[in-house]
Design a protein around this motif. Structure first.
Motif, PDB file in Angstrom:
ATOM      1  N   VAL A 170       0.867  -1.190   0.000  1.00  0.00           N
ATOM      2  CA  VAL A 170       0.000   0.000   0.000  1.00  0.00           C
ATOM      3  C   VAL A 170       0.896   1.231   0.000  1.00  0.00           C
ATOM      4  N   THR A 171       0.729   2.076  -0.984  1.00  0.00           N
ATOM      5  CA  THR A 171       1.570   3.271  -1.040  1.00  0.00           C
ATOM      6  C   THR A 171       0.740   4.545  -0.943  1.00  0.00           C
ATOM      7  N   ALA A 172       1.334   5.533  -0.286  1.00  0.00           N
ATOM      8  CA  ALA A 172       0.750   6.869  -0.332  1.00  0.00           C
ATOM      9  C   ALA A 172       1.027   7.449  -1.706  1.00  0.00           C
ATOM     10  N   SER A 173       0.115   8.284  -2.175  1.00  0.00           N
ATOM     11  CA  SER A 173       0.369   9.168  -3.309  1.00  0.00           C
ATOM     12  C   SER A 173      -0.353  10.459  -2.908  1.00  0.00           C
ATOM     13  N   GLY A 174      -0.526  11.356  -3.840  1.00  0.00           N
ATOM     14  CA  GLY A 174      -1.158  12.616  -3.440  1.00  0.00           C
ATOM     15  C   GLY A 174      -2.124  13.117  -4.493  1.00  0.00           C
ATOM     16  N   ILE A 175      -3.000  14.004  -4.064  1.00  0.00           N
ATOM     17  CA  ILE A 175      -3.932  14.600  -5.014  1.00  0.00           C
ATOM     18  C   ILE A 175      -3.198  15.580  -5.933  1.00  0.00           C
ATOM     19  N   GLY A 176      -1.912  15.781  -5.652  1.00  0.00           N
ATOM     20  CA  GLY A 176      -1.052  16.531  -6.564  1.00  0.00           C
ATOM     21  C   GLY A 176      -1.001  15.862  -7.934  1.00  0.00           C
ATOM     22  N   PHE A 177      -1.415  14.603  -7.995  1.00  0.00           N
ATOM     23  CA  PHE A 177      -1.510  13.863  -9.269  1.00  0.00           C
ATOM     24  C   PHE A 177      -2.298  14.693 -10.283  1.00  0.00           C
ATOM     25  N   TYR A 178      -3.319  15.408  -9.810  1.00  0.00           N
ATOM     26  CA  TYR A 178      -4.203  16.172 -10.711  1.00  0.00           C
ATOM     27  C   TYR A 178      -3.640  17.558 -11.031  1.00  0.00           C
ATOM     28  N   GLY A 179      -2.439  17.856 -10.469  1.00  0.00           N
ATOM     29  CA  GLY A 179      -1.734  19.069 -10.849  1.00  0.00           C
ATOM     30  C   GLY A 179      -2.027  20.290 -10.013  1.00  0.00           C
ATOM     31  N   ALA A 180      -1.138  21.271 -10.158  1.00  0.00           N
ATOM     32  CA  ALA A 180      -1.313  22.549  -9.478  1.00  0.00           C
ATOM     33  C   ALA A 180      -2.082  23.479 -10.419  1.00  0.00           C
ATOM     34  N   ILE A 181      -3.390  23.264 -10.489  1.00  0.00           N
ATOM     35  CA  ILE A 181      -4.281  24.106 -11.298  1.00  0.00           C
ATOM     36  C   ILE A 181      -5.552  24.339 -10.491  1.00  0.00           C
ATOM     37  N   THR A 182      -6.330  25.292 -10.895  1.00  0.00           N
ATOM     38  CA  THR A 182      -7.618  25.516 -10.232  1.00  0.00           C
ATOM     39  C   THR A 182      -8.713  25.495 -11.287  1.00  0.00           C
ATOM     40  N   ASN A 183      -9.715  24.656 -11.083  1.00  0.00           N
ATOM     41  CA  ASN A 183     -10.892  24.671 -11.948  1.00  0.00           C
ATOM     42  C   ASN A 183     -12.051  24.029 -11.191  1.00  0.00           C
ATOM     43  N   ASP A 230       3.294  -0.058  -9.099  1.00  0.00           N
ATOM     44  CA  ASP A 230       2.711  -1.093  -9.972  1.00  0.00           C
ATOM     45  C   ASP A 230       3.624  -2.306 -10.119  1.00  0.00           C
ATOM     46  N   LEU A 231       4.931  -2.108  -9.889  1.00  0.00           N
ATOM     47  CA  LEU A 231       5.872  -3.232  -9.972  1.00  0.00           C
ATOM     48  C   LEU A 231       5.436  -4.380  -9.068  1.00  0.00           C
ATOM     49  N   PHE A 232       4.760  -4.044  -7.972  1.00  0.00           N
ATOM     50  CA  PHE A 232       4.376  -5.064  -6.986  1.00  0.00           C
ATOM     51  C   PHE A 232       3.150  -5.867  -7.404  1.00  0.00           C
ATOM     52  N   GLU A 233       2.544  -5.495  -8.542  1.00  0.00           N
ATOM     53  CA  GLU A 233       1.270  -6.144  -8.878  1.00  0.00           C
ATOM     54  C   GLU A 233       1.368  -7.651  -9.037  1.00  0.00           C
ATOM     55  N   LYS A 234       2.538  -8.132  -9.450  1.00  0.00           N
ATOM     56  CA  LYS A 234       2.619  -9.602  -9.572  1.00  0.00           C
ATOM     57  C   LYS A 234       2.986 -10.262  -8.238  1.00  0.00           C
ATOM     58  N   ASN A 235       3.312  -9.474  -7.225  1.00  0.00           N
ATOM     59  CA  ASN A 235       3.670 -10.052  -5.927  1.00  0.00           C
ATOM     60  C   ASN A 235       2.556  -9.944  -4.895  1.00  0.00           C
ATOM     61  N   ALA A 236       1.674  -8.945  -5.046  1.00  0.00           N
ATOM     62  CA  ALA A 236       0.776  -8.627  -3.927  1.00  0.00           C
ATOM     63  C   ALA A 236      -0.428  -7.819  -4.403  1.00  0.00           C
ATOM     64  N   LYS A 237      -1.356  -7.640  -3.471  1.00  0.00           N
ATOM     65  CA  LYS A 237      -2.475  -6.721  -3.720  1.00  0.00           C
ATOM     66  C   LYS A 237      -1.910  -5.301  -3.572  1.00  0.00           C
ATOM     67  N   VAL A 238      -2.116  -4.455  -4.578  1.00  0.00           N
ATOM     68  CA  VAL A 238      -1.523  -3.110  -4.544  1.00  0.00           C
ATOM     69  C   VAL A 238      -2.612  -2.050  -4.408  1.00  0.00           C
ATOM     70  N   LEU A 239      -2.432  -1.158  -3.445  1.00  0.00           N
ATOM     71  CA  LEU A 239      -3.344  -0.009  -3.315  1.00  0.00           C
ATOM     72  C   LEU A 239      -2.527   1.269  -3.374  1.00  0.00           C
ATOM     73  N   LYS A 240      -3.017   2.237  -4.154  1.00  0.00           N
ATOM     74  CA  LYS A 240      -2.351   3.532  -4.264  1.00  0.00           C
ATOM     75  C   LYS A 240      -3.333   4.586  -3.769  1.00  0.00           C
ATOM     76  N   LEU A 241      -2.948   5.264  -2.709  1.00  0.00           N
ATOM     77  CA  LEU A 241      -3.891   6.169  -2.039  1.00  0.00           C
ATOM     78  C   LEU A 241      -3.487   7.623  -2.269  1.00  0.00           C
ATOM     79  N   ARG A 242      -4.297   8.319  -3.046  1.00  0.00           N
ATOM     80  CA  ARG A 242      -4.018   9.736  -3.348  1.00  0.00           C
ATOM     81  C   ARG A 242      -4.592  10.586  -2.221  1.00  0.00           C
ATOM     82  N   LEU A 243      -3.717  10.972  -1.311  1.00  0.00           N
ATOM     83  CA  LEU A 243      -4.172  11.674  -0.114  1.00  0.00           C
ATOM     84  C   LEU A 243      -4.358  13.156  -0.363  1.00  0.00           C
ATOM     85  N   GLY A 244      -5.402  13.696   0.281  1.00  0.00           N
ATOM     86  CA  GLY A 244      -5.570  15.149   0.314  1.00  0.00           C
ATOM     87  C   GLY A 244      -4.714  15.713   1.440  1.00  0.00           C
TER      88      GLY A 244
END
Ligand SMILES: NC(=O)c1ccc[n+]([C@@H]2O[C@H](COP(=O)([O-])OP(=O)(O)OC[C@H]3O[C@@H](n4cnc5c(N)ncnc54)[C@H](OP(=O)(O)O)[C@@H]3O)[C@@H](O)[C@H]2O)c1
Length: 320
Positions: free
Chosen positions: A131-144, A171-185
């Motif tokens: 399980v990995t943290a990620s961020g809502i920064g995925f959607y970029g530094a923009i406002t709309n 995603d490399l872990f997909e063949k080893n385990a259940k993978v969750l990517k959590l885009r945190l606010g």
């Protein structure tokens, strides 16, 4: 309670079983989320170990060292490990984004993931979830006004690109385990992260919205973040990518005023002009001055219920 029953000894046809708690390895376990998650897991009868850059952990638990700059990881951390929670990464808003700092922000997330994956593969370790943290920064530094679901592509700026690389390495872990990517606010906690920085200014009477104040600030209470990670390894949330934000979309002006209200303070100063922040922080100012709306529908549909879905209630819990 999570136990594995393991045969310890077979003597004169008497089989002795011992209880083995499920072991969770947390990277960056010394940080804001990691510290609280560690407590929750220990209280729920998991065994927790940390992978850290520092020899001596402030927590009273077993730590192992790693150094992504030297391609080094103490592989003993993986023995009997069932779940890996990857939280490590250089602070995104800690220092101005020089070329070197940007490299550290990305590599401390991506190279660390690869280092873990390489060790798992080389030693044929059997893990259940990554399980990995990620961020809502995925959607970029923009406002709309678009409400961003997980199906949106990464935005083509530094922070969007960083999150994309971070998630791809997971995603490399997909063949080893259940993978969750959590885009945190933005994780709301009284003592660590963004909230104490904003509230300390408000307490001194120096708080005010920044820039136009209309940038969205997807937020989530730290207790909910901890619950999501906990449910992720407890098999309660299916594999996949999830936004982890509350349902209420608030912008910077609304958030600043809500914090002031929870602290019984007034906002008297005008907005801090964007050019001041850009002068002080350079490119890093982008993530302070811009922000999008983010949907939490997917994680709610997976059965997760936020304890704090209303900003006023979340702040009252934090400050009272
Ligand atoms: N808090 C938020 O609002 C938020 C929002 C979105 C995403 N996230 C992401 O979620 C993760 C956890 O967040 P958090 O708030 O708990 O972070 P945090 O308090 O900053 O802790 C992150 C941990 O990463 C390790 N670390 C720091 N610099 C590093 C480096 N250069 N190389 C390798 N490891 C390093 C440290 O652990 P050691 O000292 O033990 O090595 C640190 O305790 C982070 O990746 C963060 O970007 C957080």
């Amino acid at each position: 309670m999570i136990f594995n029953w393991t045969i310890l000894h077979k003597l004169n046809n008497i089989i002795i079983f011992v209880e083995m708690k499920e072991r969770v390895l947390i990277t960056g376990g010394s940080g804001l989320i990691g510290s609280k998650l560690t407590k929750k897991l220990l209280n729920s009868d998991f065994e927790v170990v940390h992978l850290t850059r520092a020899k001596n952990s402030k927590h009273d638990i077993k730590t192992y060292e790693w150094d992504w700059g030297k391609n080094y990881l103490d592989e003993r951390c993986l023995e009997n490990t069932k779940h890996i929670i990857h939280l490590a990464g250089a602070g995104i808003a800690e220092k101005p984004w020089t070329t070197r700092r940007k490299e550290i922000i990305v590599k401390s997330r991506v190279l660390t993931t690869r280092l873990l994956h390489k060790a798992i593969e080389e030693n044929n370790h059997d893990i259940t979830s990554f399980v990995t943290a990620s961020g809502i920064g995925f959607y970029g530094a923009i406002t709309n006004e678009i409400v961003h679901t997980e199906n949106y592509p990464p935005y083509k700026d530094f922070i969007g690109n960083c999150c994309e690389q971070w998630e791809r390495s997971a995603d490399l872990f997909e063949k080893n385990a259940k993978v969750l990517k959590l885009r945190l606010g933005i994780v709301l906690d009284e003592n660590e992260g963004a909230l104490p920085k904003i509230s300390s200014m408000i307490k001194k009477g120096l708080g005010s919205p920044i820039g136009r104040g209309n940038q969205y600030m997807p937020w989530v209470h730290v207790d909910d973040v901890v619950s999501v990670f906990f449910n992720a390894i407890n098999q309660k949330i299916p594999a996949g990518t999830y936004n982890v934000v509350s349902s209420q979309h608030v912008n910077n002006k609304e958030l600043t005023h809500a914090i002031a209200k929870a602290l019984n303070k007034k906002i008297r100063l005008p907005n801090v002009p964007s050019f001041v922040l850009k002068f002080i922080y350079g490119e890093l100012a982008d993530i302070l001055l811009e922000g999008v709306k983010v949907s939490n529908e997917k994680i709610m549909s997976a059965g997760f219920q936020f304890k704090y879905d209303n900003l006023e209630e979340a702040l009252n819990e934090i400050y009272n």
